[in-house]
Write an enzyme that holds these catalytic residues in place. Structure first.
Site, PDB file in Angstrom:
ATOM      1  N   GLY A 153      -7.034   1.607   5.858  1.00 14.67           N
ATOM      2  CA  GLY A 153      -6.217   2.314   4.880  1.00 14.67           C
ATOM      3  C   GLY A 153      -5.789   1.369   3.771  1.00 14.67           C
ATOM      4  O   GLY A 153      -6.569   0.508   3.329  1.00 14.67           O
ATOM      5  N   ASN A 193      12.960   1.016   2.675  1.00 15.20           N
ATOM      6  CA  ASN A 193      12.161   2.074   3.307  1.00 15.20           C
ATOM      7  C   ASN A 193      13.079   3.207   3.765  1.00 15.20           C
ATOM      8  O   ASN A 193      12.794   4.387   3.532  1.00 15.20           O
ATOM      9  CB  ASN A 193      11.369   1.531   4.503  1.00 15.20           C
ATOM     10  N   ASN A 198      12.589  -4.141   4.170  1.00 13.95           N
ATOM     11  CA  ASN A 198      12.123  -2.839   4.671  1.00 13.95           C
ATOM     12  C   ASN A 198      13.257  -1.947   5.165  1.00 13.95           C
ATOM     13  O   ASN A 198      13.212  -0.726   4.956  1.00 13.95           O
ATOM     14  CB  ASN A 198      11.109  -3.024   5.808  1.00 13.95           C
ATOM     15  N   SER A 214       6.440   2.331   1.576  1.00 16.04           N
ATOM     16  CA  SER A 214       5.434   3.016   2.403  1.00 16.04           C
ATOM     17  C   SER A 214       6.053   4.135   3.248  1.00 16.04           C
ATOM     18  O   SER A 214       5.424   5.170   3.467  1.00 16.04           O
ATOM     19  CB  SER A 214       4.691   2.006   3.287  1.00 16.04           C
ATOM     20  N   LYS A 274      11.251 -10.041   6.322  1.00 16.88           N
ATOM     21  CA  LYS A 274      10.650  -8.851   5.700  1.00 16.88           C
ATOM     22  C   LYS A 274      11.517  -7.614   5.962  1.00 16.88           C
ATOM     23  O   LYS A 274      11.627  -6.716   5.125  1.00 16.88           O
ATOM     24  CB  LYS A 274       9.220  -8.643   6.210  1.00 16.88           C
ATOM     25  N   GLY A 322      -8.104   0.278  11.293  1.00 18.53           N
ATOM     26  CA  GLY A 322      -7.187   0.993  10.390  1.00 18.53           C
ATOM     27  C   GLY A 322      -7.553   0.677   8.952  1.00 18.53           C
ATOM     28  O   GLY A 322      -6.978  -0.222   8.330  1.00 18.53           O
TER      29      GLY A 322
HETATM   30  N1  NDP Z   1       0.867   0.058   2.041  1.00 19.03           N
HETATM   31  C1  NDP Z   1       1.580  -1.018   1.747  1.00 19.03           C
HETATM   32  O1  NDP Z   1       1.746  -1.358   0.561  1.00 19.03           O
HETATM   33  C2  NDP Z   1       2.169  -1.851   2.829  1.00 19.03           C
HETATM   34  C3  NDP Z   1       2.039  -1.512   4.170  1.00 19.03           C
HETATM   35  N2  NDP Z   1       2.530  -2.369   5.115  1.00 19.03           N
HETATM   36  C4  NDP Z   1       2.383  -2.062   6.531  1.00 19.03           C
HETATM   37  O2  NDP Z   1       1.009  -2.128   6.875  1.00 19.03           O
HETATM   38  C5  NDP Z   1       0.717  -1.262   7.972  1.00 19.03           C
HETATM   39  C6  NDP Z   1      -0.457  -0.379   7.579  1.00 19.03           C
HETATM   40  O3  NDP Z   1       0.007   0.476   6.549  1.00 19.03           O
HETATM   41  P1  NDP Z   1      -0.936   1.179   5.487  1.00 19.03           P
HETATM   42  O4  NDP Z   1      -2.181   0.413   5.296  1.00 19.03           O
HETATM   43  O5  NDP Z   1      -0.089   1.470   4.305  1.00 19.03           O
HETATM   44  O6  NDP Z   1      -1.262   2.544   6.251  1.00 19.03           O
HETATM   45  P2  NDP Z   1      -2.431   3.595   5.943  1.00 19.03           P
HETATM   46  O7  NDP Z   1      -1.981   4.894   6.499  1.00 19.03           O
HETATM   47  O8  NDP Z   1      -2.838   3.534   4.512  1.00 19.03           O
HETATM   48  O9  NDP Z   1      -3.638   3.023   6.801  1.00 19.03           O
HETATM   49  C7  NDP Z   1      -3.740   3.186   8.180  1.00 19.03           C
HETATM   50  C8  NDP Z   1      -5.144   3.614   8.480  1.00 19.03           C
HETATM   51  O10 NDP Z   1      -5.283   3.786   9.899  1.00 19.03           O
HETATM   52  C9  NDP Z   1      -6.215   4.821  10.075  1.00 19.03           C
HETATM   53  N3  NDP Z   1      -6.133   5.443  11.396  1.00 19.03           N
HETATM   54  C10 NDP Z   1      -5.199   6.311  11.859  1.00 19.03           C
HETATM   55  N4  NDP Z   1      -5.516   6.709  13.106  1.00 19.03           N
HETATM   56  C11 NDP Z   1      -6.663   6.083  13.417  1.00 19.03           C
HETATM   57  C12 NDP Z   1      -7.508   6.115  14.548  1.00 19.03           C
HETATM   58  N5  NDP Z   1      -7.237   6.886  15.608  1.00 19.03           N
HETATM   59  N6  NDP Z   1      -8.629   5.352  14.535  1.00 19.03           N
HETATM   60  C13 NDP Z   1      -8.930   4.604  13.472  1.00 19.03           C
HETATM   61  N7  NDP Z   1      -8.179   4.541  12.364  1.00 19.03           N
HETATM   62  C14 NDP Z   1      -7.065   5.278  12.340  1.00 19.03           C
HETATM   63  C15 NDP Z   1      -5.884   5.837   9.018  1.00 19.03           C
HETATM   64  O11 NDP Z   1      -7.008   6.642   8.789  1.00 19.03           O
HETATM   65  P3  NDP Z   1      -6.834   8.179   8.302  1.00 19.03           P
HETATM   66  O12 NDP Z   1      -6.100   8.078   6.987  1.00 19.03           O
HETATM   67  O13 NDP Z   1      -8.248   8.627   8.169  1.00 19.03           O
HETATM   68  O14 NDP Z   1      -6.052   8.867   9.376  1.00 19.03           O
HETATM   69  C16 NDP Z   1      -5.516   4.946   7.829  1.00 19.03           C
HETATM   70  O15 NDP Z   1      -6.581   4.794   6.956  1.00 19.03           O
HETATM   71  C17 NDP Z   1       2.015  -0.507   8.252  1.00 19.03           C
HETATM   72  O16 NDP Z   1       2.710  -1.117   9.303  1.00 19.03           O
HETATM   73  C18 NDP Z   1       2.811  -0.663   6.943  1.00 19.03           C
HETATM   74  O17 NDP Z   1       4.216  -0.600   7.123  1.00 19.03           O
HETATM   75  C19 NDP Z   1       3.092  -3.561   4.787  1.00 19.03           C
HETATM   76  C20 NDP Z   1       3.242  -3.919   3.475  1.00 19.03           C
HETATM   77  C21 NDP Z   1       2.859  -3.069   2.409  1.00 19.03           C
HETATM   78  C1  KPL Z   2       7.807  -4.463   0.456  1.00 17.79           C
HETATM   79  C2  KPL Z   2       6.649  -3.484   0.448  1.00 17.79           C
HETATM   80  C3  KPL Z   2       6.793  -2.560  -0.710  1.00 17.79           C
HETATM   81  C4  KPL Z   2       5.405  -4.247   0.158  1.00 17.79           C
HETATM   82  O1  KPL Z   2       5.278  -5.443   0.710  1.00 17.79           O
HETATM   83  C5  KPL Z   2       6.566  -2.784   1.791  1.00 17.79           C
HETATM   84  O2  KPL Z   2       6.589  -3.458   2.792  1.00 17.79           O
HETATM   85  C6  KPL Z   2       6.505  -1.326   2.010  1.00 17.79           C
HETATM   86  O3  KPL Z   2       6.259  -0.544   1.101  1.00 17.79           O
HETATM   87  O4  KPL Z   2       6.715  -0.928   3.168  1.00 17.79           O
END
Ligand code: NDP
Ligand code: KPL
Length: 317
Positions: A17, A201, A197, A263, A193, A15
């Site tokens: 992202g 969220n 959230n 998010s 957390k 993943g």
């Molecule tokens: N963003 C933030 O600031 C924060 C996020 N989180 C948590 O972290 C976790 C990840 O979130 P986040 O990084 O924001 O999510 P994103 O959507 O940015 O990243 C997830 C990635 O997974 C990829 N993906 C989806 N399907 C597949 C697949 N079949 N095979 C391979 N890769 C795949 C996506 O690719 P594609 O885009 O090409 O589909 C994407 O790049 C979540 O649980 C979120 O709640 C926690 C704290 C903060």
């Molecule tokens: C608290 C925060 C903003 C980053 O840690 C988060 O978890 C979210 O955007 O889902």
């Protein structure tokens, strides 16, 4: 089971992202071997690598180990799960081919219940979790924007204290400039957390508001506090205690944050599925199963279910 990883550690990112792309790129920049599983960004990342715009300094990795198929990834010592939890149904196919026999899966996701899912696939001894305190999002193919914060609280899934492998992974992240707090109680950290959230969220989607807007209006601020209080009560279903001072600190800390779209709000605006199961349904399930009534959380959960269904029917602009 042995809980020490080899001195040379190979990482995989499942993943790539906002979370996986950012932390994986920082690890690679610090000299670690990292393998990235990509999805729709595969061709762009093969051609141009990863681009990180960050408050801690912009950088580009022109060449990364990018894959579309897990069977091409060599066995890894640390497999980081940074998919959205809505994609966790893919894990039974994605994890077994790449996890080294002595390796560990580190789940960097929000919510509850993910460790149990992964434990069923790879065995409970090989599971760790991390809670990320970061504001980051993907702005284009292979292009991550890191706006604020960045630290991670990490712990073992099984209660076995601070293991050698936890310290090794924390040291790798430290080498990459990422602060890691090691915890002996991952479940408590996950509930803590959720104090953030669940209100922010959820309400950011339902009320179409940023964190600052939610806190600056007396009525929405009241709802935030009510929901935080309910999460505190819900945590007792897992014998976890959240202090009142923790809630107060979370409110004051969020007040000092730049106005932010959580998010779930970003997912909603992009017509992506919302992480309702991990962030709302799992905590509700645990708490209501223990006889705890959570009317505000239940209301928000049902509103989000409704909006998520409607939203997915609408085309993306
Ligand atoms: N963003 C933030 O600031 C924060 C996020 N989180 C948590 O972290 C976790 C990840 O979130 P986040 O990084 O924001 O999510 P994103 O959507 O940015 O990243 C997830 C990635 O997974 C990829 N993906 C989806 N399907 C597949 C697949 N079949 N095979 C391979 N890769 C795949 C996506 O690719 P594609 O885009 O090409 O589909 C994407 O790049 C979540 O649980 C979120 O709640 C926690 C704290 C903060
Ligand atoms: C608290 C925060 C903003 C980053 O840690 C988060 O978890 C979210 O955007 O889902």
């Amino acid at each position: 089971m042995e809980t020490t990883l080899p001195n040379y550690r190979r990482y995989a990112i499942i993943g790539t992202g906002a979370i996986g792309g950012f932390y994986g790129a920082r690890l690679q920049r610090a000299g670690l071997e990292v393998h990235f599983l990509l999805h729709t960004d595969y061709a762009t990342v093969c051609q141009s690598g990863l681009v990180i715009d960050s408050i801690e300094g912009h950088f580009t990795l022109p060449q990364v180990n990018a894959y579309q198929d897990v069977h091409q990834i060599p066995p890894c010592d640390v497999v980081i799960v940074s998919l959205k939890t809505t994609q966790n149904h893919l894990l039974p196919q994605l994890l077994p081919p790449i996890l080294q026999e002595s390796g560990v899966v580190l789940i960097l996701q929000n919510g509850l219940g993910m460790e149990e899912i992964v434990a069923k696939i790879v065995g409970e001894q090989r599971v760790m979790g991390g809670i990320c305190f970061i504001c980051s999002h993907k702005v284009g193919p292979g292009h991550i924007c890191h706006l604020d914060y960045g630290s991670i609280t990490m712990g073992e899934y099984l209660p076995r204290g601070i293991t050698a492998r936890l310290s090794q992974i924390a040291a790798d992240f430290n080498q990459a400039g990422i602060a890691v707090q090691m915890t002996e109680d991952l479940l408590l950290a996950r509930w803590q957390k959720l104090v953030w959230n669940i209100p922010f969220n959820g309400l950011s989607v339902v009320l179409n508001a940023t964190t600052a807007e939610l806190l600056n209006h007396a009525d929405s601020r009241y709802l935030v506090k009510q929901l935080m209080d309910e999460v505190k009560v819900a945590a007792t279903s897992c014998d976890r205690s959240i202090a009142e001072i923790f809630i107060e600190q979370m409110l004051t800390h969020t007040e000092k944050m730049k106005p932010y779209k959580p998010s779930m709000k970003l997912d909603y605006e992009a017509h992506r599925p919302l992480e309702i199961e991990a962030i709302f349904n799992q905590p509700l399930h645990l708490a209501t199963g223990a006889g705890i009534k959570l009317p505000q959380m239940m209301m928000l959960y049902r509103q989000l279910q409704f909006l998520d269904t409607q939203n997915r029917l609408k085309p993306t602009n």
